[in-house]
Design a protein around this motif. Structure first.
Motif, mmCIF file in Angstrom:
data_model
loop_
_atom_site.group_PDB
_atom_site.id
_atom_site.type_symbol
_atom_site.label_atom_id
_atom_site.label_comp_id
_atom_site.label_asym_id
_atom_site.label_seq_id
_atom_site.Cartn_x
_atom_site.Cartn_y
_atom_site.Cartn_z
ATOM 1 N N ALA A 171 0.840 -1.205 0.000
ATOM 2 C CA ALA A 171 0.000 0.000 0.000
ATOM 3 C C ALA A 171 0.873 1.252 0.000
ATOM 4 O O ALA A 171 0.613 2.210 -0.745
ATOM 5 C CB ALA A 171 -0.934 -0.007 1.210
ATOM 6 N N GLN A 172 1.925 1.265 0.817
ATOM 7 C CA GLN A 172 2.842 2.404 0.833
ATOM 8 C C GLN A 172 3.458 2.629 -0.548
ATOM 9 O O GLN A 172 3.535 3.768 -1.035
ATOM 10 C CB GLN A 172 3.970 2.155 1.842
ATOM 11 N N THR A 173 3.928 1.557 -1.163
ATOM 12 C CA THR A 173 4.557 1.674 -2.483
ATOM 13 C C THR A 173 3.589 2.244 -3.498
ATOM 14 O O THR A 173 3.945 3.135 -4.290
ATOM 15 C CB THR A 173 5.064 0.297 -2.949
ATOM 16 N N MET A 174 2.364 1.775 -3.497
ATOM 17 C CA MET A 174 1.364 2.268 -4.440
ATOM 18 C C MET A 174 1.112 3.758 -4.232
ATOM 19 O O MET A 174 0.993 4.518 -5.199
ATOM 20 C CB MET A 174 0.069 1.470 -4.278
ATOM 21 N N ILE A 175 1.036 4.181 -2.983
ATOM 22 C CA ILE A 175 0.821 5.601 -2.701
ATOM 23 C C ILE A 175 1.999 6.424 -3.211
ATOM 24 O O ILE A 175 1.817 7.483 -3.826
ATOM 25 C CB ILE A 175 0.595 5.818 -1.192
ATOM 26 N N ASN A 176 3.210 5.943 -2.983
ATOM 27 C CA ASN A 176 4.392 6.667 -3.462
ATOM 28 C C ASN A 176 4.440 6.738 -4.982
ATOM 29 O O ASN A 176 4.939 7.717 -5.545
ATOM 30 C CB ASN A 176 5.663 6.005 -2.937
ATOM 31 N N LEU A 177 3.925 5.737 -5.658
ATOM 32 C CA LEU A 177 3.895 5.769 -7.121
ATOM 33 C C LEU A 177 2.902 6.810 -7.638
ATOM 34 O O LEU A 177 2.995 7.241 -8.788
ATOM 35 C CB LEU A 177 3.540 4.382 -7.676
ATOM 36 N N THR A 178 1.980 7.240 -6.791
ATOM 37 C CA THR A 178 1.031 8.287 -7.210
ATOM 38 C C THR A 178 1.490 9.673 -6.797
ATOM 39 O O THR A 178 1.321 10.648 -7.530
ATOM 40 C CB THR A 178 -0.368 8.071 -6.602
ATOM 41 N N THR A 179 2.074 9.778 -5.611
ATOM 42 C CA THR A 179 2.328 11.101 -5.037
ATOM 43 C C THR A 179 3.674 11.677 -5.429
ATOM 44 O O THR A 179 3.910 12.868 -5.268
ATOM 45 C CB THR A 179 2.267 11.046 -3.502
ATOM 46 N N LYS A 180 4.591 10.835 -5.896
ATOM 47 C CA LYS A 180 5.968 11.255 -6.153
ATOM 48 C C LYS A 180 6.489 11.949 -4.889
ATOM 49 O O LYS A 180 6.285 11.489 -3.795
ATOM 50 C CB LYS A 180 6.038 12.141 -7.385
ATOM 51 N N SER A 181 7.183 13.065 -5.055
ATOM 52 C CA SER A 181 7.721 13.744 -3.860
ATOM 53 C C SER A 181 6.942 15.024 -3.557
ATOM 54 O O SER A 181 7.444 15.945 -2.951
ATOM 55 C CB SER A 181 9.201 14.063 -4.066
ATOM 56 N N ALA A 182 5.710 15.078 -4.022
ATOM 57 C CA ALA A 182 4.896 16.274 -3.807
ATOM 58 C C ALA A 182 4.580 16.465 -2.322
ATOM 59 O O ALA A 182 4.573 15.527 -1.537
ATOM 60 C CB ALA A 182 3.594 16.146 -4.598
ATOM 61 N N ALA A 183 4.318 17.704 -1.961
ATOM 62 C CA ALA A 183 3.875 17.993 -0.598
ATOM 63 C C ALA A 183 2.503 17.358 -0.391
ATOM 64 O O ALA A 183 1.596 17.519 -1.206
ATOM 65 C CB ALA A 183 3.816 19.500 -0.389
ATOM 66 N N LEU A 184 2.341 16.628 0.710
ATOM 67 C CA LEU A 184 1.125 15.839 0.901
ATOM 68 C C LEU A 184 0.124 16.482 1.851
ATOM 69 O O LEU A 184 -1.049 16.104 1.851
ATOM 70 C CB LEU A 184 1.496 14.440 1.425
ATOM 71 N N ASN A 185 0.569 17.411 2.669
ATOM 72 C CA ASN A 185 -0.340 18.008 3.650
ATOM 73 C C ASN A 185 -1.533 18.660 2.962
ATOM 74 O O ASN A 185 -1.391 19.384 1.973
ATOM 75 C CB ASN A 185 0.398 19.034 4.501
#
Length: 399
Positions: free
Chosen positions: A205-219
């Motif tokens: 699940a973490q990996t999938m989220i990282n594949l969507t968010t890249k290094s963008a600010a998440l807050n």
């Protein structure tokens, strides 16, 4: 330079690193990748590995260890080992607990035990040294974690040696190792679990989220899981600082997700906004905005053994129909800058891998596929002897 020990499927770990580092990760050994922290400083999203810390690294689901490279040597000579010992432990007084791991091209002259004993003999003129034993050339994550060999305390250290195959040996000190106890707690201690709807590992699940968010600010950003089930993706997204939005066809799954997220807030002392509602992903209208979408979709019938051809064809056709409807519905509601990762089924039968037909028709549905893997190879999470695997599709809506 940071060095990463990748998980059981290194191609997924490399893709995850490339997603959060804007493509700056590279393999130097079959299970080892590196990221140069000092290159491409002007890239807009080049922030993930600046001021790297445990919290950032703990969100990388496919990464077993991370080490800071501090030396490069040509061989395991006494002179080189003395230089390494002096550089890292020259100012240390007292007892040292030392772990040694060797990765990459195998050396006929050295294994981790022999290398550790050599370093122990060098260090013992000043320090007492406890060498962590290992039957393999590399310490596993459980050994490193439970012996506290990763972190700021130099007196408890794992040294990693990576032979790159071109005459170089990189030397790093482990600064992070996966917290296996935390993963187990989040996976098995949640109040609601249901094996019938699949057991998505928190790491994946973490990996999938990282594949969507890249290094963008998440807050203050929102992540949608349209097939939320018991809420594993929502759980991991909230721990990364995202607000979460989950829908599912079954009201029971929404109730399970709600209870699991309430448990997470209490046990981890975090707060986030959540929106959970019953909805059919093939025709539901989601509330805006949808910044990110990460989901394990419908995986079809479970199989304990290889099915007959007719059964498999029917199952694949049904999955193709449902998931094509879902993606068409999603394409009408997301913007072109939304990050999307969906896990869809693939099947391993008679030494061949069978993919959904919709993958060849993504452009007609309104998406383009983003590849973080080498040679545009598919990213497939699969365990040996399993019939059904998860193919990770990273998508962007076509402009």
């Amino acid at each position: 330079m940071l060095l990463f020990v990748l998980g059981r499927q290194p191609e997924i770990g490399l893709a995850e690193l490339n997603a959060v580092s804007d493509g700056r990760a590279s393999l130097i050994a079959p299970e080892i990748a590196v990221v140069d922290q000092n290159s491409d400083q002007n890239q807009p999203n080049d922030n993930f590995f600046k001021n790297v810390n445990k919290k950032k690294l703990s969100r990388l689901g496919s990464i077993i260890k991370c080490a800071e490279v501090f030396a490069e040597i040509s061989d395991f000579s006494r002179a080189n080992l003395t230089k390494i010992a002096t550089e890292k432990f020259g100012e240390v007084d007292g007892k040292i607990t030392l772990g040694i791991s060797i990765y990459g091209k195998k050396s006929a002259n050295f294994n981790s035990t022999k290398l550790g004993l050599e370093l122990k003999n060098i260090l013992r003129t000043k320090n007492s040294v406890r060498l962590i034993p290992s039957s393999d050339n590399a310490l596993n994550s459980a050994t490193v974690f439970h012996n506290n060999l990763a972190g700021e305390n130099i007196k408890k250290t794992e040294l990693i040696f990576v032979s790159t195959g071109d005459g170089k040996i990189l030397v790093g000190r482990t600064i992070f190792v996966q917290d296996i106890d935390a993963y187990t707690f989040r996976d098995r201690s949640r109040p609601k679990r249901d094996a019938r709807v699949g057991m998505l590992p928190p790491k994946l699940a973490q990996t999938m989220i990282n594949l969507t968010t890249k290094s963008a600010a998440l807050n203050d950003k929102i992540l949608l899981d349209p097939f939320c089930g018991t809420g594993v993706v929502l759980q991991e997204a909230s721990l990364m600082g995202l607000n979460v939005y989950g829908t599912d066809l079954e009201s029971r799954m929404i109730e399970y997700s709600d209870q699991n997220l309430a448990w997470l807030k209490q046990t981890h002392r975090i707060d986030f906004t959540q929106n959970l509602t019953v909805g059919d992903a093939t025709n539901f209208t989601w509330q805006q905005p949808l910044n990110f979408v990460a989901t394990e979709t419908y995986l079809g019938r479970p199989y304990a053994s290889a099915p007959d051809e007719a059964n498999l064809r029917e199952n694949i056709a049904n999955c193709d129909l449902i998931l094509t409807k879902f993606l068409k519905n999603l394409s009408q509601q997301v913007k072109s800058d939304a990050g999307i990762c969906v896990a869809v089924p693939c099947w391993f039968v008679k030494n061949r891998t069978i993919h959904l037909k919709l993958i060849d028709n993504l452009s007609q549905i309104g998406f383009e596929q983003i590849f973080y893997s080498a040679n545009r190879e598919p990213l497939i999470y699969h365990r040996e002897n399993q019939v059904v695997g998860r193919e990770l599709l990273v998508l962007r809506k076509k402009s």
